[in-house]
Design an enzyme around this catalytic site. Sequence first.
Site, PDB file in Angstrom:
ATOM      1  CG  ASP A 131     -31.655  63.253 -41.340  1.00 49.77           C
ATOM      2  OD1 ASP A 131     -31.120  62.143 -41.244  1.00 49.77           O
ATOM      3  OD2 ASP A 131     -32.880  63.460 -41.123  1.00 49.77           O
ATOM      4  CG  ASP A 174     -35.204  57.973 -43.277  1.00 52.57           C
ATOM      5  OD1 ASP A 174     -36.104  57.588 -44.024  1.00 52.57           O
ATOM      6  OD2 ASP A 174     -34.109  57.382 -43.160  1.00 52.57           O
TER       7      ASP A 174
HETATM    8  O1  M1P Z   1     -32.588  58.146 -40.564  1.00 56.50           O
HETATM    9  C1  M1P Z   1     -33.237  57.907 -39.359  1.00 56.50           C
HETATM   10  C2  M1P Z   1     -33.330  56.442 -39.063  1.00 56.50           C
HETATM   11  O2  M1P Z   1     -34.154  55.812 -40.046  1.00 56.50           O
HETATM   12  C3  M1P Z   1     -34.418  54.499 -39.795  1.00 56.50           C
HETATM   13  O3  M1P Z   1     -35.056  54.414 -38.554  1.00 56.50           O
HETATM   14  P1  M1P Z   1     -36.464  53.668 -38.306  1.00 56.50           P
HETATM   15  O4  M1P Z   1     -36.442  52.438 -39.127  1.00 56.50           O
HETATM   16  O5  M1P Z   1     -36.455  53.423 -36.827  1.00 56.50           O
HETATM   17  O6  M1P Z   1     -37.543  54.635 -38.709  1.00 56.50           O
HETATM   18  C4  M1P Z   1     -33.165  53.673 -39.717  1.00 56.50           C
HETATM   19  O7  M1P Z   1     -32.587  53.518 -40.985  1.00 56.50           O
HETATM   20  C5  M1P Z   1     -32.187  54.289 -38.755  1.00 56.50           C
HETATM   21  O8  M1P Z   1     -30.954  53.612 -38.841  1.00 56.50           O
HETATM   22  C6  M1P Z   1     -31.979  55.740 -39.045  1.00 56.50           C
HETATM   23  O9  M1P Z   1     -31.158  56.324 -38.075  1.00 56.50           O
END
Ligand code: M1P
Length: 237
Positions: A7, A9
């Site tokens: 993953d 983020d």
């Molecule tokens: O990768 C996790 C999520 O990151 C972003 O979420 P947020 O902006 O809410 O922090 C988005 O890119 C989301 O699509 C993605 O799942």
Amino acid sequence: MTIFVFDLDGTLTPPRLPMSEDFEKFFISWSKDKKCFIATGSDFKKVTEQMSEIAMNAFEGIYCSMGNVLWQKGEIIYKNEFKADVRLFEMLENYRSSTNYPYQLFDNYIEKRDGMINFSVLGRDCPYHERERYYAYDKEHKEREKIKNELMSFFPELDIAIGGMISMDITPKGCGKEQVAQKLREKYPDEKIIFFGDKTFEGGNDYSLALAVLELGNSSVVQVSGPDETKEILKNM
Ligand code: M1P
């Protein structure tokens, strides 16, 4: 050979922030004799904002927009389309205009990506400190969970994942992150697949992929608390 899937983020980078220089350096050298993939809800543009080109090239492929697009060495290999019901957009507009969130809202609150829609009451064009403020509000008031539950009862043909801090990812059923597992198994029928995610628990946006990976067999899932832990685990592998 083992296939490593990450993953983005919260696993390789802090949420919506660049991968640290130190981790990039380590990863580029660690991955030299390995096959690695990214599976993220973000679109490709966001990945390029969070990673250098050299680091991106260390991956065999990057599954973006919940696996609805595959990028390989700068080229799109496939992408899915999602034509959403107009009533969905009406409801999203309505959540945005009727929110009780007491602070400023920002633009880009309905982001159409290939094969999915990302919805954020706050709006994606907000500065980072506003993300943190909304995240704290949402933890207390569960706004996203309420919206998700309501939408799921209106549109049972959809999947909705609350992944990051401010938004939710909306896809047709079966077109969430879990689709990446099958695609990898088709490519690598006999290889061990290991998936690293920071939200592999029930309710997290890595959960569906974690389950699908485990169902493949000859596979495992590693839950991490953040990029530092990912790096530590890789060091010892
Ligand atoms: O990768 C996790 C999520 O990151 C972003 O979420 P947020 O902006 O809410 O922090 C988005 O890119 C989301 O699509 C993605 O799942």
